[in-house]
Design a protein around this motif. Sequence first.
Motif, PDB file in Angstrom:
ATOM      1  N   TYR A 313       0.679   2.053  -1.853  1.00 62.12           N
ATOM      2  CA  TYR A 313       1.306   1.055  -1.347  1.00 62.12           C
ATOM      3  C   TYR A 313       0.255   0.169  -0.375  1.00 62.12           C
ATOM      4  O   TYR A 313       0.783  -0.775   0.330  1.00 62.12           O
ATOM      5  N   HIS A 314      -0.892   0.634  -0.269  1.00 63.47           N
ATOM      6  CA  HIS A 314      -1.722  -0.216   0.608  1.00 63.47           C
ATOM      7  C   HIS A 314      -1.878  -1.794  -0.096  1.00 63.47           C
ATOM      8  O   HIS A 314      -1.900  -1.650  -1.397  1.00 63.47           O
ATOM      9  N   TRP A 315      -1.982  -2.692   0.642  1.00 56.02           N
ATOM     10  CA  TRP A 315      -2.094  -4.208   0.216  1.00 56.02           C
ATOM     11  C   TRP A 315      -2.944  -4.057  -0.957  1.00 56.02           C
ATOM     12  O   TRP A 315      -2.824  -5.036  -1.942  1.00 56.02           O
ATOM     13  N   ARG A 316      -4.119  -3.809  -0.970  1.00 60.76           N
ATOM     14  CA  ARG A 316      -5.336  -3.883  -1.802  1.00 60.76           C
ATOM     15  C   ARG A 316      -4.893  -3.250  -3.271  1.00 60.76           C
ATOM     16  O   ARG A 316      -5.289  -3.814  -4.163  1.00 60.76           O
ATOM     17  N   VAL A 317      -4.503  -2.058  -2.963  1.00 61.33           N
ATOM     18  CA  VAL A 317      -3.978  -1.384  -4.099  1.00 61.33           C
ATOM     19  C   VAL A 317      -2.852  -2.177  -4.761  1.00 61.33           C
ATOM     20  O   VAL A 317      -2.804  -2.423  -6.185  1.00 61.33           O
ATOM     21  N   LYS A 318      -1.892  -2.331  -4.137  1.00 59.27           N
ATOM     22  CA  LYS A 318      -0.710  -3.194  -4.671  1.00 59.27           C
ATOM     23  C   LYS A 318      -1.052  -4.251  -5.233  1.00 59.27           C
ATOM     24  O   LYS A 318      -0.479  -4.852  -6.256  1.00 59.27           O
ATOM     25  N   ARG A 319      -1.981  -5.138  -4.633  1.00 57.65           N
ATOM     26  CA  ARG A 319      -2.560  -6.393  -5.345  1.00 57.65           C
ATOM     27  C   ARG A 319      -3.029  -5.973  -6.677  1.00 57.65           C
ATOM     28  O   ARG A 319      -2.866  -6.775  -7.599  1.00 57.65           O
ATOM     29  N   MET A 320      -3.669  -5.112  -7.007  1.00 54.92           N
ATOM     30  CA  MET A 320      -4.629  -4.981  -8.290  1.00 54.92           C
ATOM     31  C   MET A 320      -3.564  -4.168  -9.147  1.00 54.92           C
ATOM     32  O   MET A 320      -3.422  -4.845 -10.318  1.00 54.92           O
TER      33      MET A 320
END
Length: 392
Positions: A313-320
């Motif tokens: 749920y890290h924003w970078r992972v969620k963004r991708m």
Amino acid sequence: MDLAVYAVQEATAKGRVYPEAESSSGRTPWQRDRDRVIHSTGFRVLQYKTQVFVNHEGDFFRTRLTHSLEVAQIARSVARSLQLNEDLTECLALAHDVGHPPFGHAGEHALQEGMKGYNGFSHNDQSLRQVTRLEQRYVDFDGLNLTWESLEGLAKHNGPVLDPDPYLKAYNQFYPLELTSYASAEAQIASISDDIAYHSHDLDDGLRAGLLQFDDLKDLPIVGQALYEAKQVIQESPATEHQHKRLRHEMIRRVINILVSDLKKQTSLNIRELCPKNPDDIRYAKIGVVQFSPKIGHSNQEIRQFLYKNLYYHWRVKRMSRKGQLLIKELFEILSTNMDLLPTEWHSRLENALKTKQQSGAFRVVADYIAGMTDRYAMEEYQRLTDLAVLA
């Protein structure tokens, strides 16, 4: 190596859907199953399918293929120590993700949404579909014609199936897999080895990507202990370059060792208490026999919760993930409303589906096509279908 009486072995094997003469070269039925999986299209394309980080984000992050290889390595080690069928265990570890769509669980969620009302979508169901129908490598049958034990393991590796997905339900009517019992000990090992592999290598990839820091891990059960021990080793060794990399590898190695050692010990105790005389005693036990001890099992759940909160749920992972989900959703919408855009080799499947006059069959062909894509092919196909610049 002599197998335990409760291991799956040829004397108690239940054969294949389509009878075949077994190997004359000494290969076991499950060595043949494993080799068929390795040579399959579904397995080969795992090289370019997302685990956590999309393939083009870096060459050193895990993919579905490297994940499957790591699961197989762990599973085979555990099976050997318990005198179980290593070949069956390895086959199931390698095959467990062959139905996973591109972009990991984000891609799966998009197909679930698209197939809502058309018998749904799950990667577990799709893996069975891949090895029983979608592979087309033999003259006499579709699929890989795996043994009953391999199909059972794919269907039930997470435990008894009381509410099967539509394809599994239909397939079970055609070829009963005893869904309400547990699977073999070998299948149970493959399942829990999946947890060990992705918990440990996702920690590794999270650190490599800079989304996790060592300080984040010091109070995490098992991982904190492994980190402390790894630091002691690093401090006692001569100063070298890339200490961060060495510390990461030392820590991950210890995490895997703690989990695997406990799994072997607790499972041995469970088997001793059950005292199984054959593989069916494992299948019909009241609980699964392949387990962590209560303490380590609880700690393993804490690792899972930590990864969800801090990595998945890290924003970078969620963004991708969001980008991947939107791409698959739009790809499904385009192809499901314009099925004539499917490649020529898929037209016969579509025609057969339309003959049944069930709309879900045609939508399933689209889902099958998309699920078999790599991340890269999905992006290229989306561009071909939406970007007028490709005509230039």
